[in-house]
Design a protein around this motif. Structure first.
Motif, mmCIF file in Angstrom:
data_model
loop_
_atom_site.group_PDB
_atom_site.id
_atom_site.type_symbol
_atom_site.label_atom_id
_atom_site.label_comp_id
_atom_site.label_asym_id
_atom_site.label_seq_id
_atom_site.Cartn_x
_atom_site.Cartn_y
_atom_site.Cartn_z
ATOM 1 N N ALA A 162 -14.646 -17.483 3.178
ATOM 2 C CA ALA A 162 -14.352 -16.051 3.224
ATOM 3 C C ALA A 162 -12.921 -15.793 2.764
ATOM 4 O O ALA A 162 -11.976 -16.423 3.254
ATOM 5 N N ASN A 163 -12.766 -14.900 1.819
ATOM 6 C CA ASN A 163 -11.451 -14.455 1.341
ATOM 7 C C ASN A 163 -10.489 -15.628 1.090
ATOM 8 O O ASN A 163 -9.414 -15.711 1.697
ATOM 9 N N PRO A 164 -10.847 -16.555 0.212
ATOM 10 C CA PRO A 164 -9.987 -17.727 -0.004
ATOM 11 C C PRO A 164 -8.564 -17.341 -0.414
ATOM 12 O O PRO A 164 -8.364 -16.442 -1.230
ATOM 13 N N TRP A 165 -7.621 -18.033 0.163
ATOM 14 C CA TRP A 165 -6.206 -17.782 -0.120
ATOM 15 C C TRP A 165 -5.832 -18.453 -1.436
ATOM 16 O O TRP A 165 -5.958 -19.653 -1.587
ATOM 17 N N ILE A 166 -5.311 -17.657 -2.368
ATOM 18 C CA ILE A 166 -5.046 -18.177 -3.704
ATOM 19 C C ILE A 166 -3.667 -17.763 -4.205
ATOM 20 O O ILE A 166 -3.294 -18.026 -5.342
ATOM 21 N N VAL A 167 -2.866 -17.138 -3.325
ATOM 22 C CA VAL A 167 -1.598 -16.537 -3.718
ATOM 23 C C VAL A 167 -0.421 -17.321 -3.141
ATOM 24 O O VAL A 167 -0.431 -17.690 -1.975
ATOM 25 N N GLU A 168 0.576 -17.559 -3.969
ATOM 26 C CA GLU A 168 1.849 -18.082 -3.499
ATOM 27 C C GLU A 168 2.837 -16.926 -3.538
ATOM 28 O O GLU A 168 3.334 -16.558 -4.608
ATOM 29 N N PRO A 169 3.109 -16.278 -2.376
ATOM 30 C CA PRO A 169 3.892 -15.037 -2.367
ATOM 31 C C PRO A 169 5.324 -15.241 -2.834
ATOM 32 O O PRO A 169 5.944 -16.261 -2.570
ATOM 33 N N THR A 170 5.852 -14.220 -3.534
ATOM 34 C CA THR A 170 7.236 -14.254 -3.996
ATOM 35 C C THR A 170 8.071 -13.142 -3.361
ATOM 36 O O THR A 170 9.292 -13.172 -3.412
ATOM 37 N N ASP A 171 7.406 -12.120 -2.763
ATOM 38 C CA ASP A 171 8.123 -11.044 -2.086
ATOM 39 C C ASP A 171 7.186 -10.433 -1.052
ATOM 40 O O ASP A 171 6.148 -11.020 -0.734
ATOM 41 N N ASP A 172 7.542 -9.246 -0.546
ATOM 42 C CA ASP A 172 6.741 -8.633 0.522
ATOM 43 C C ASP A 172 5.628 -7.737 -0.002
ATOM 44 O O ASP A 172 4.933 -7.075 0.776
ATOM 45 N N LEU A 173 5.422 -7.717 -1.319
ATOM 46 C CA LEU A 173 4.360 -6.895 -1.894
ATOM 47 C C LEU A 173 3.043 -7.662 -1.924
ATOM 48 O O LEU A 173 3.025 -8.888 -2.019
ATOM 49 N N PRO A 174 1.908 -6.937 -1.871
ATOM 50 C CA PRO A 174 0.613 -7.594 -2.054
ATOM 51 C C PRO A 174 0.501 -8.146 -3.470
ATOM 52 O O PRO A 174 1.291 -7.792 -4.352
ATOM 53 N N PRO A 175 -0.490 -8.992 -3.741
ATOM 54 C CA PRO A 175 -0.711 -9.488 -5.097
ATOM 55 C C PRO A 175 -0.937 -8.340 -6.080
ATOM 56 O O PRO A 175 -1.448 -7.283 -5.715
ATOM 57 N N ALA A 176 -0.568 -8.559 -7.342
ATOM 58 C CA ALA A 176 -0.687 -7.506 -8.358
ATOM 59 C C ALA A 176 -2.108 -6.973 -8.464
ATOM 60 O O ALA A 176 -2.319 -5.770 -8.622
ATOM 61 N N ALA A 177 -3.101 -7.854 -8.387
ATOM 62 C CA ALA A 177 -4.496 -7.408 -8.501
ATOM 63 C C ALA A 177 -4.852 -6.448 -7.373
ATOM 64 O O ALA A 177 -5.587 -5.479 -7.566
ATOM 65 N N ALA A 178 -4.330 -6.721 -6.168
ATOM 66 C CA ALA A 178 -4.607 -5.845 -5.031
ATOM 67 C C ALA A 178 -3.918 -4.498 -5.199
ATOM 68 O O ALA A 178 -4.490 -3.444 -4.888
ATOM 69 N N ILE A 179 -2.684 -4.507 -5.688
ATOM 70 C CA ILE A 179 -1.967 -3.251 -5.937
ATOM 71 C C ILE A 179 -2.706 -2.424 -6.980
ATOM 72 O O ILE A 179 -2.907 -1.214 -6.832
ATOM 73 N N ARG A 180 -3.122 -3.084 -8.055
ATOM 74 C CA ARG A 180 -3.833 -2.403 -9.138
ATOM 75 C C ARG A 180 -5.113 -1.753 -8.619
ATOM 76 O O ARG A 180 -5.409 -0.582 -8.915
ATOM 77 N N SER A 181 -5.878 -2.474 -7.826
ATOM 78 C CA SER A 181 -7.124 -1.954 -7.274
ATOM 79 C C SER A 181 -6.866 -0.766 -6.348
ATOM 80 O O SER A 181 -7.577 0.234 -6.384
ATOM 81 N N ARG A 182 -5.805 -0.880 -5.554
ATOM 82 C CA ARG A 182 -5.486 0.189 -4.609
ATOM 83 C C ARG A 182 -5.077 1.463 -5.335
ATOM 84 O O ARG A 182 -5.450 2.576 -4.956
ATOM 85 N N TYR A 183 -4.292 1.331 -6.407
ATOM 86 C CA TYR A 183 -3.881 2.502 -7.172
ATOM 87 C C TYR A 183 -5.075 3.201 -7.810
ATOM 88 O O TYR A 183 -5.148 4.435 -7.839
ATOM 89 N N VAL A 184 -6.011 2.426 -8.333
ATOM 90 C CA VAL A 184 -7.203 3.012 -8.947
ATOM 91 C C VAL A 184 -7.963 3.851 -7.926
ATOM 92 O O VAL A 184 -8.395 4.975 -8.210
ATOM 93 N N GLU A 185 -8.123 3.321 -6.717
ATOM 94 C CA GLU A 185 -8.841 4.051 -5.676
ATOM 95 C C GLU A 185 -8.077 5.314 -5.272
ATOM 96 O O GLU A 185 -8.684 6.365 -5.043
ATOM 97 N N LYS A 186 -6.757 5.214 -5.174
ATOM 98 C CA LYS A 186 -5.962 6.366 -4.779
ATOM 99 C C LYS A 186 -6.039 7.483 -5.823
ATOM 100 O O LYS A 186 -6.082 8.672 -5.487
ATOM 101 N N LEU A 187 -6.056 7.118 -7.098
ATOM 102 C CA LEU A 187 -6.111 8.122 -8.158
ATOM 103 C C LEU A 187 -7.440 8.873 -8.177
ATOM 104 O O LEU A 187 -7.545 9.947 -8.765
ATOM 105 N N LYS A 188 -8.459 8.317 -7.528
ATOM 106 C CA LYS A 188 -9.748 8.993 -7.433
ATOM 107 C C LYS A 188 -9.782 10.001 -6.276
ATOM 108 O O LYS A 188 -10.721 10.782 -6.168
ATOM 109 N N ASP A 189 -8.764 9.944 -5.406
ATOM 110 C CA ASP A 189 -8.758 10.747 -4.187
ATOM 111 C C ASP A 189 -7.787 11.921 -4.340
ATOM 112 O O ASP A 189 -6.569 11.716 -4.434
ATOM 113 N N PRO A 190 -8.282 13.172 -4.365
ATOM 114 C CA PRO A 190 -7.396 14.331 -4.514
ATOM 115 C C PRO A 190 -6.320 14.405 -3.439
ATOM 116 O O PRO A 190 -5.214 14.882 -3.693
ATOM 117 N N ARG A 191 -6.632 13.932 -2.230
ATOM 118 C CA ARG A 191 -5.640 13.969 -1.154
ATOM 119 C C ARG A 191 -4.447 13.076 -1.467
ATOM 120 O O ARG A 191 -3.302 13.399 -1.139
#
Length: 259
Positions: free
Chosen positions: A126-155
């Motif tokens: 389940a949810n295999p760990w594949i990231v070696e973190p470099t800062d306090d931000l989520p992985p780029a793929a997760a940020i990208r996915s989150r932005y796409v979802e947010k842009l679909k939400d008028p709120r």
């Protein structure tokens, strides 16, 4: 129950069917992060109890330096001997003939890396760990996915124009996703190489809204490696939202081959 591991003593819990007649297939649960064997929100202990009630013996344990177990905590990348010792102890105590293992996050990665040496027949990851973190931000793929979802939400668009969004954090995130995609890191390469040997014997479970799962899916897609994968529409990394526990149990039972 205790057992030896590289000069230390590990502690585990064996959940057996109520009728005292364990099935021929058993489930080894490996805890992720620094969690003790009960799991987040007691999730692994409750899961083990429910599976035992369905006739499936389950073994959980604390790796070295975690919970009751002695020794130093060397992290998941040093857990090969721990997994091997737990697998051997479980098989001997429960008399099982087929050993399946389940792990979430870095435990999933550890099982992919060390499962073959431990004599495990099948993996549920389940949810295999594949990231070696470099800062306090989520992985780029997760940020990208989150932005796409947010842009679909008028709120969310209203929050942006009305000042309800942290602009500095937004800019930092946009910088991360605008960078060219790099080659997979060393951990990602190790994991995908290991998974290639489990293609017919592994099931991947993903929490659709979880950053770790999103990063794994992005990395694995770029490798071209295909594994049976089932996704739950939940943001919970530990499958702790309403309905998640039942879903997880049923997916594990399916992978075990039980009705």
């Amino acid at each position: 129950m205790c057992f030896p591991c590289a000069g230390d003593t590990l502690f585990g819990t064996l959940d057996t069917p109520d009728n005292g007649a364990p099935g021929k297939t058993g489930l080894l649960i490996v805890s992720g992060g620094n969690e003790i064997r009960i799991g987040a929100h007691r999730g692994m202990a409750l899961l083990a109890q429910r599976l035992a009630a369905r006739g499936i013996p389950v073994f959980r344990f604390d790796r070295r330096g975690i919970g009751e177990s002695t020794g130093s905590n060397g992290g998941f990348l040093s857990s090969g001997p721990d997994i091997g010792g737990a697998a051997a102890t479980f098989s001997a105590e429960a008399g099982i003939e087929r050993l399946v293992a389940f792990g979430n996050c870095d435990a999933a990665t550890a099982l992919a890396l060390f499962g073959s040496t431990a004599g495990i027949d099948r993996l549920i990851l389940a949810n295999p760990w594949i990231v070696e973190p470099t800062d306090d931000l989520p992985p780029a793929a997760a940020i990208r996915s989150r932005y796409v979802e947010k842009l679909k939400d008028p709120r969310e668009l209203w929050r942006l124009v009305s000042g309800g969004v942290n602009i500095a954090k937004l800019a930092k995130g946009l910088t991360r996703v605008s960078l060219p995609r790099t080659e997979p890191n060393e951990l990602a390469l190790r994991l995908t190489t290991a998974l290639s040997g489990w293609q017919d014997r592994a099931t991947i479970l993903l929490a659709g809204g979880d950053a770790t799962a999103i990063a794994y899916r992005d990395a694995i897609t770029r490798t071209g490696l295909t594994l049976p994968t089932v996704t739950r529409d939940t943001p919970s990394h530990s499958f702790a939202r309403e309905g998640d526990a039942g879903w997880l149990e049923e997916r594990i039972v399916e992978a075990l081959g039980h009705g």
